[in-house]
Every structure is written in C-alpha cells, then in structure tokens.
Design a protein around this motif. Structure first.
Motif, mmCIF file in Angstrom:
data_model
loop_
_atom_site.group_PDB
_atom_site.id
_atom_site.type_symbol
_atom_site.label_atom_id
_atom_site.label_comp_id
_atom_site.label_asym_id
_atom_site.label_seq_id
_atom_site.Cartn_x
_atom_site.Cartn_y
_atom_site.Cartn_z
ATOM 1 N N GLN A 53 0.810 -1.186 -0.065
ATOM 2 C CA GLN A 53 0.022 -0.081 0.075
ATOM 3 C C GLN A 53 0.761 1.119 0.012
ATOM 4 O O GLN A 53 0.548 2.280 -0.788
ATOM 5 N N ALA A 54 2.058 1.240 0.633
ATOM 6 C CA ALA A 54 2.798 2.390 0.693
ATOM 7 C C ALA A 54 3.378 2.513 -0.664
ATOM 8 O O ALA A 54 3.546 3.907 -1.088
ATOM 9 N N ILE A 91 -1.120 4.488 -1.550
ATOM 10 C CA ILE A 91 -2.374 4.792 -1.125
ATOM 11 C C ILE A 91 -2.363 4.959 0.448
ATOM 12 O O ILE A 91 -2.055 4.056 1.101
ATOM 13 N N GLY A 92 -2.757 6.040 0.657
ATOM 14 C CA GLY A 92 -2.692 6.208 2.459
ATOM 15 C C GLY A 92 -3.623 7.088 2.762
ATOM 16 O O GLY A 92 -4.250 6.860 3.672
ATOM 17 N N LEU A 93 -3.984 8.168 2.000
ATOM 18 C CA LEU A 93 -4.789 9.236 2.363
ATOM 19 C C LEU A 93 -6.256 9.027 1.719
ATOM 20 O O LEU A 93 -6.890 10.040 1.329
ATOM 21 N N ASP A 94 -6.422 7.699 1.689
ATOM 22 C CA ASP A 94 -7.730 7.558 1.103
ATOM 23 C C ASP A 94 -8.683 7.144 2.216
ATOM 24 O O ASP A 94 -8.663 6.107 2.968
ATOM 25 N N PHE A 95 -9.669 8.109 2.870
ATOM 26 C CA PHE A 95 -10.255 7.969 3.892
ATOM 27 C C PHE A 95 -11.601 7.057 3.961
ATOM 28 O O PHE A 95 -12.239 6.537 4.860
ATOM 29 N N LEU A 96 -12.016 7.086 2.582
ATOM 30 C CA LEU A 96 -13.477 6.642 2.527
ATOM 31 C C LEU A 96 -13.623 5.377 1.534
ATOM 32 O O LEU A 96 -14.692 4.767 1.443
ATOM 33 N N GLY A 97 -12.605 4.907 0.814
ATOM 34 C CA GLY A 97 -12.552 3.782 0.348
ATOM 35 C C GLY A 97 -12.481 2.632 1.292
ATOM 36 O O GLY A 97 -12.237 2.819 2.491
ATOM 37 N N ALA A 128 -10.332 -0.607 2.451
ATOM 38 C CA ALA A 128 -9.206 -1.175 2.083
ATOM 39 C C ALA A 128 -9.281 -2.720 1.455
ATOM 40 O O ALA A 128 -8.647 -3.139 0.739
#
Lengths: 250, 357
Positions: free
Chosen positions: A102-103, A107-113, A115
């Motif tokens: 993921q790093a 992709i890290g600042l996806d709050f609403l997707g 995982a």
C-alpha cells in the motif's frame, strides 16, 4: 546511484560514523563488514533516514536527501530491512506485507475507500509471501511467527516495497542453518535484476564471498577498506580490524 | 443481503463474535423503539445520550485505540461543538441555519485545534503528549468559565430550538401507538439518525486504507515511517478527524439538552466517562465504545433505582438494605468498573473476540 559524502554523525563528541565517502552503483551488491560497534547499522540509519547526519551528505540519483525524513526516502526508493526484527506484531503476516504494498502504491490518504476492496494490493502481498514461503501463515499475527519466519517476513516487507536500493542489515542473523538458504536465494534473485542496488551488512564471510561484488570495511566509524571481496578479505586491514576481533568473538 | 449490508453499511467490519452482533442489534433496536416501548422523558433522554456518547467514544477510539494517541483533551472538542451550536442559538438566532453553521464551525475549529496540538508536540513522548493535552483542556475550562459574555460562564447557555424541534410542535394530530408525534420525538430521531450516520462514517474511516495506516502507526510508528508513511501527517489527520467528529457529537448534545455548560460537556468527569466507555467496550474496536456508552449511561440512569428496588426487597434483613442503599450508587458503579476491567481486560468486544481466537 547512492552516494555518501563525508557522512558523519557524532553522539556527544564521539563520532559513530566518521567522514564516510562512498558510492554504490546500480546493479551491484556491496557487503559492509566490520567488527561490532564499527558503525555499520548507524551508517545504514543515516542513509535510510532513521538518524540525521551531523555533517556530510547523502545523495540518491544525484538528489541530496540528507535532511529528508525516512518516509520520503522510502518513497524515493530506499528500502530498509532491520537487524532487530521490526514488524507490526499484532497485525497479520499478510497485513504486514499489504501495508508495504500500500505504501509503495502511494495509497494512504484514502479515508472513505474500503481497504478490503483494493484486491490488487492483497494479491501482490500474497505473491510476495509465496516467494518467502510464508503464504500458509498469512492469517497469523506476526508476533506468533518463529524467529526465522519473522526474519523472512522482514525480507518480504522489503520486497513488497519494490525499492531501487535494498538495504539488508544481517538478514540471516539468528536463523537456523536450513532457513538461511531461502533468504540468500532471495537476495541472489534480487541481484539478478540489474536495476537494483543492494547494500548488505553481514558478519558471515562465506555469505559475503558468495554474494558480494564489492566489500567495504568500516572500522571505528571510518571507511577502512574497499575492494573486491577476495582482496579485501585478504588485506591486512581486515585481518586486523575485523577478522582478528571476530576470532576473539567466536 | 447480509453480505451487502456487511460490506456497504458496516464497511466490512465484522463484530467478530455472535454475542457482539447480538448486543449491537439489541442496542440498535432498543434505540429505535424506546420512545414507543418505554414512553417518558427519562428513557428518551438516556437513549439519546447513548447514541451521542457512542459517537463521542467512537471518535476517541479512532485516536486512542486505532492510532495510539493518548489525548486527555477529547471532552474539550466535544464542548467546542456544543458551544458552537449553543452560542448562536442562545444569541437569538433560532434557526436551522444556526444549528448547521454551529456544527460546521465547531467541527472545523476542533479539527484545527487538534491538528495544532499534534503538530506542536511533534517530538514529545506519549506521556508528555498526554500532559500537554491535559494542560490545554484545563485552559479551555478556565476560558469557558471566564468568558461569561460568550459562554455563560459556570451557568452555561440555555436556548430554544427551531419550532419543529420544540415540544409544543405537533407533526401529526393525536397519537401514534400511544405517543404524541411532537418536536421532542422529532429531535430524538434526528439525533439518532445523525449519530448512526456518524458512527457508520467512522466505521468506514477505520476500514479504509487510511485506517490501516493508523493501525500500522499504533503497532510500530518507526516501521510505518520506514515504509514511506509520514507518521506525523497521519497522526495529525487522525487527531483532527477524531476532534471534528467529537465536535459534531457535542453539537448534537447541545440540541438534545437545549443547553450547554462546562458540566455538560467540558468537565473532567466527561473525559473520564469517555475513557471508561472506550476501555469497557474495548479499545480499537469501534463497536466496543458504542456498547461501553450504553453500559455507562444505563448505569448512570438506572443503577440508583435498581438499588432502591433491591434495598426495598431486602428490608428486615440486617446490613444488606444499608449496603444497597441507593445513596451508595457511586460505590457500586465503581465496583462495576473495576469488575469490567478485571474480568474483561480487553473490553467487552476485545475480550469476546479474543476468546473466539
């Protein structure tokens, strides 16, 4: 290419790494040897950003990264595996690797997707676990793995980051004899990819002889020798600084 | 159907034990039917508090349980939201705009303050970070009592709500299932709906890629940084998000009470309640704090009457009636908490999940 110029760090007047100038070229595996306390791990910490240099600089592909935080260096392609096992203990083996994927994917600042819906990350993490023979342990918490398997997971995390520079800090330390070849084969496999650069801190001389294109010796924080494995191992500096001490160790 | 609900509504977060599922369904059903099943001001007040405090405790869990941030200023963010709604309403702007704007302003202000605290304490250790938040929270208490013109000081602020939310408003003539459909009922369901949506939003956040990074930071911040996640950015965002949601919960509390003051939202006893809810329910589970909120509120509302009943039943037996005297309810509340922490060290949800393996 990775390069350090007069890289120095002092702890209260004592220089742990003292003016090390060295370049690591693409497609090479450089072994870093030296007695305990020679500054090998400290040198690694300065390169990967866990420590800030007192003086001197680190360059990655021509860009000065001396003052960047570790996370930004990682995103520029510096991948570091740690000597002391350094995992996410309560998270599953899969999640440990999935986080690295993921790093790497940024992709890290996806709050609403969700995982769980990033199945590509999951699949890549599983593929990496297959490579280190840990796929069957994917659901187990990392803390529940044996020491040898934790070392493998540490390497798996590094593989998942897909770095340009691989930094291994005694990857086989504390592993049982039959587990060591798995790790060494993995490092060999990475070496086949000529785009990668590998830095390897290693105590075992047979491993160094088998894998290294080049050996540098650190002694009391200074660069004491640099050359082809057979030359360096045979040199008087190493006999005295490294092998002599090591004989006393064993 | 079940899979769809699980995936889209609960963001794939499994309760993890049949008992947890059962407790959650029970809680939700109870909150939905309370106004009709147990009519009365007290039961509705207790149910509204459970809904609001579940959100508040959940937001604290995002910081404490998921990210490992030990802040003691969470009640302050709750209070900021409550004051942000109370101040315009008490100032004479009685309208939906005042509530909406107050909510938004409270959330933004709380997020900004939380972000500032986290950024300014960039390099301090956990324990010192907690001390800093404690100092900030104390300062906020002094401020709230001193700025009398704005906050009403110790007395707080009382205000009216828009007509549709006042008890004298009747949406339908007569009664439905024996209950008047008035502003009070509308307020209740509005709060419940808002709390439910906020809770589902939090579930979504903790199960997002961002949420996974927070877990990584809690487990091993050093390693998360080495993987390429800028830890300080994630910590700051988590604090700000938790604070913003706490502020929204505070706004709901102000609407519920039609009042806000230091004792209602800002005092340390509120902070202690939040901590207890999270610890009793189970840190880092989100469902746990919701159940913890129910335990605490039910104890606060019904322990005393329950003790009264018990004492009455034991009249004539020596010592026991005195032991269960309702005046001693705080003693029993304390014992209840000690029991929870002793027998369920990982909280209700954490311990049940662990038992299942």
């Amino acid at each position: 290419m990775l390069e350090t110029r007069s890289l120095t760090v002092r702890f209260g007047g004592q220089a742990a790494v003292d003016g090390v100038t060295c370049a690591f070229h693409r497609g090479t595996l450089t072994a870093i040897v030296g007695p305990n306390g020679a500054g090998k791990t400290t040198y690694f910490n300065l390169i990967s950003g866990q420590l800030r240099a007192t003086a001197g600089d680190v360059f990655l592909s021509g860009a000065r990264i001396t003052t960047l935080p570790a996370s930004r260096r990682a995103r520029r392609g510096l991948g570091r595996a740690f000597q002391l096992t350094n995992l996410f203990p309560d998270l599953s083996v899969l999640e440990n690797v999935r986080l690295a994927v993921q790093a790497q994917a940024g992709i890290g600042l996806d709050f609403l997707g969700l995982a769980a819906r990033h199945t590509a990350l999951h699949d890549r993490a599983m593929a990496v676990l297959e490579r280190v023979n840990l796929a069957s342990r994917a659901a187990v918490p990392a803390a529940a793995l044996s020491h040898g398997d934790q070392r493998k997971l540490e390497v798996a995390i590094l593989l998942a980051m897909q770095p340009r520079i691989f930094m291994f800090d005694e990857p086989t330390a504390g592993m049982s004899v039959d587990e060591v070849p798995v790790i060494l084969d993995l490092i060999e496999a990475i070496r086949q990819d000529r785009d990668r650069t590998i830095l390897l801190v290693e105590h075992k001389m047979d491993v160094v002889r088998r894998l290294a294109d080049r050996v540098i010796v650190l002694h009391q924080g200074r660069l004491a020798a640099d050359g082809a494995p057979e030359d360096v191992v045979a040199s008087a500096v190493v006999q005295e600084a490294y092998l002599g001490v090591r004989a006393g160790d064993v | 159907m079940r899979a769809l609900l699980h995936r889209h509504v609960l963001s794939g977060d499994r309760p993890g034990h049949p008992a947890v599922t059962a407790l959650l369904i029970l809680l939700l059903l109870a909150l939905l039917v309370v106004p009709f099943a147990v009519p009365g001001t007290k039961s509705m007040a207790a149910a509204s508090r459970i809904a609001i405090l579940a959100v508040l405790a959940g937001s604290y869990d995002i910081a404490l349980g998921y990210t490992g941030i030990v802040s003691l200023a969470h009640a302050m963010f709750f209070a900021i939201g409550a004051y942000a709604v109370a101040i315009p309403l008490a100032g004479g702007w009685v309208g939906w705009g005042a509530i909406g704007l107050g909510m938004a302003a409270g959330a933004v202000l709380a997020a900004a303050i939380a972000a500032a605290i986290t950024l300014l304490s960039l390099r301090v250790q956990t324990i010192f970070f907690s001390m800093i938040t404690l100092a900030v929270a104390s300062f906020a208490q002094v401020l709230a009592t001193q700025l009398r013109g704005l906050t009403g000081g110790e007395d707080g602020l009382s205000f009216s709500l828009p007509a549709a939310l006042s008890p004298s408003f009747h949406l339908l003539p007569g009664r439905v299932l024996g209950v008047r459909v008035d502003g009070r009922l509308l307020t209740y369901y509005l709060i419940l709906l808002a709390a439910l949506l906020l809770f589902l939003l939090m579930l979504r956040i903790v199960n997002s890629p961002f949420g996974r990074v927070l877990l990584a930071i809690r487990e091993n911040a050093f390693r998360a940084e080495a993987l390429g996640f800028r830890v300080i950015v994630y910590r700051t965002l988590a604090s700000a998000l938790a604070a913003a949601i706490a502020a929204l919960a505070g706004g709901l509390m102000a609407v519920l009470l039609r009042y806000n003051g230091p004792d209602a939202t800002l005092s340390f006893s509120v902070m202690v309640d939040i901590l207890l809810m999270v610890v009793i329910g189970g840190m880092g589970t989100l469902y746990g704090p919701a159940l913890g909120a129910a335990v605490i509120v039910l104890a606060e509302y019904y322990l005393q009457p329950a003790l009264q009943g018990l004492a009455d039943a034991l009249v004539g037996i020596p010592v026991l009636p005195a032991l269960f005297n309702p005046d001693r309810w705080l003693l029993w509340l304390g014992l209840l908490f000690v029991g929870f922490v002793y027998f369920l060290p990982a909280g209700i949800v954490g311990s049940l999940r662990r038992r299942r393996g």
